[in-house]
Design an enzyme around this catalytic site. Structure first.
Site, PDB file in Angstrom:
ATOM      1  N   GLY A   9       3.316  -5.607  -9.528  1.00  0.00           N
ATOM      2  CA  GLY A   9       4.233  -6.484  -8.787  1.00  0.00           C
ATOM      3  C   GLY A   9       3.374  -7.374  -7.916  1.00  0.00           C
ATOM      4  N   GLY A  12      -0.315  -5.203  -7.037  1.00  0.00           N
ATOM      5  CA  GLY A  12      -0.976  -4.891  -8.309  1.00  0.00           C
ATOM      6  C   GLY A  12      -1.401  -6.145  -9.055  1.00  0.00           C
ATOM      7  N   LYS A 178      -3.615   4.469   8.603  1.00  0.00           N
ATOM      8  CA  LYS A 178      -2.756   3.438   7.990  1.00  0.00           C
ATOM      9  C   LYS A 178      -1.293   3.851   8.140  1.00  0.00           C
ATOM     10  CE  LYS A 178      -2.300  -0.336   5.274  1.00  0.00           C
ATOM     11  NZ  LYS A 178      -2.095  -0.629   3.869  1.00  0.00           N
ATOM     12  N   ASN A 196       5.456  -9.485  12.487  1.00  0.00           N
ATOM     13  CA  ASN A 196       4.588  -8.409  12.983  1.00  0.00           C
ATOM     14  C   ASN A 196       4.102  -8.648  14.420  1.00  0.00           C
ATOM     15  OD1 ASN A 196       4.904  -7.397  10.435  1.00  0.00           O
ATOM     16  ND2 ASN A 196       2.749  -7.462   9.865  1.00  0.00           N
ATOM     17  N   ASN A 245       3.105 -12.350   9.729  1.00  0.00           N
ATOM     18  CA  ASN A 245       3.536 -11.636   8.512  1.00  0.00           C
ATOM     19  C   ASN A 245       4.946 -11.077   8.654  1.00  0.00           C
ATOM     20  OD1 ASN A 245       0.976 -11.803   7.347  1.00  0.00           O
ATOM     21  ND2 ASN A 245       1.172  -9.714   6.531  1.00  0.00           N
TER      22      ASN A 245
END
Ligand SMILES: NC(=O)C1=CN([C@@H]2O[C@H](COP(=O)(O)OP(=O)(O)OC[C@H]3O[C@@H](n4cnc5c(N)ncnc54)[C@H](OP(=O)(O)O)[C@@H]3O)[C@@H](O)[C@H]2O)C=CC1
Ligand SMILES: CC(C)(CO)C(=O)C(=O)O
Length: 297
Positions: A9, A12, A178, A196, A245
């Protein structure tokens, strides 16, 4: 190297596109993206500008490669594991967000499973086109930590393709860090529908920092050295680097899609319960996003 990207997607396609400059890459993707890539190639735009011609298939079974890279959403990992088990790979690498993906893959696969984190930003804008919205890096290594010859081999293949790659012997700590960043930023930005950078100040900052500190506490109970200060500063660093973002969870709720809440805040809550660590802010954030999913997702 022969590389399969399972779930090409946004992320990837970007990582697979970069790798296809040097390696033989096959995308396992949905149509119409798979057909477009097969017929016209993949355009990588945004921070890059090139076209590559990886193979692309919608047939997930009996694939063979040196490495399979898993880039489906966390709630699709089990299906990926089941499909990959019909093929043959020297190693499988997860670059997904959330925790538990490597364990799920290991339940289905006999080959070494590597853990990875990706700080690239990617958006599949139309079939056959992926935009890189932020050049980052890949860290990869043994999922249980320590040295790994397999990780070095795959890391070299990434580096040869021009991807900034670190071979890490401390993947469990990196995955938890993370996780803390995602646990802080993703649900807050998704529920408030903000970018963000908003988590850098005010109430949003306090909520994100508390979710991250709770995550660090659970990580320590799990045997991983992660301080409250490190996780809070990781949230601030990532939010500063990605001010404009729209987080992946924010994108998911805007699009009415299922989110990765279960593998992020849900995981913190579940692990916290196992160790008797209270996680009230993660529980609240997780409950609110799941409530939204039940009624809108
Ligand atoms: N995008 C980014 O910038 C970053 C993403 N990540 C993480 O990477 C992972 C992937 O994210 P992202 O790329 O954004 O997600 P996407 O939903 O864009 O990509 C996953 C793709 O895999 C497809 N897919 C799922 N199962 C199969 C299957 N069995 N066969 C074929 N295709 C399949 C999905 O199709 P369908 O939707 O139809 O199921 C989708 O097109 C997540 O864990 C995310 O958090 C991490 C860092 C950055
Ligand atoms: C790092 C961050 C928060 C960047 O948006 C991310 O991983 C996501 O959106 O899922």
């Amino acid at each position: 190297m022969e590389i399969v990207v399972f779930g090409a997607g946004s992320l990837g396609s970007l990582i697979g596109g970069l790798l296809a400059r040097e390696h033989r890459v096959t995308f396992v993707a949905r149509d119409p993206h798979a057909t477009e890539v097969r017929e016209s190639g993949l355009r990588v735009g945004g921070a890059f500008d090139f076209r590559v011609h990886p193979s692309a298939t919608g047939d997930e079974r009996e694939l063979r490669a040196n490495c399979a890279i898993v880039t489906v959403k966390a709630f699709q990992t089990e299906t990926a594991g089941r499909q990959l088990a019909t093929g043959e790979f020297d190693a499988v690498l997860s670059l997904q967000n959330g925790m538990g993906n490597e364990d799920v893959l290991a339940d289905y696969l006999d080959c070494p499973i590597l853990a990875g984190t990706a700080s690239y930003g990617a958006v599949l804008t139309e079939p056959g086109t992926v935009e890189c919205t932020g050049v980052g890096e890949i860290a990869l290594g043994a999922r249980e930590g320590g040295d790994s010859e397999t990780a070095r081999t795959i890391g070299e293949a990434f580096t040869t393709a021009g991807i900034e790659t670190e071979i890490a012997d401390d993947m469990p700590r990196r995955l938890w860090e993370k996780l803390a960043v995602n646990a802080g930023i993703n649900p807050v930005t998704a529920l408030s529908r903000v970018e963000n950078g908003t988590v850098l100040s005010g109430d949003a900052s306090e909520i994100a920092a508390t979710a991250a500190r709770e995550t660090a506490r659970v990580a320590r109970a799990d045997g991983v050295e992660l301080t409250d200060e490190d996780t809070v500063s990781a949230v601030e660093t990532v939010a500063s680097a990605t001010v404009s973002n729209v987080s992946s969870m924010h994108q998911d709720v805007e699009a009415g899609r299922k989110t990765e809440i279960e593998a992020i805040n849900g995981y913190v809550v579940a692990r916290g319960e196992r160790y008797g660590v209270e996680t009230p802010v993660n529980r609240t954030l997780s409950g609110l996003v799941k409530t939204w999913e039940r009624t809108n997702g």
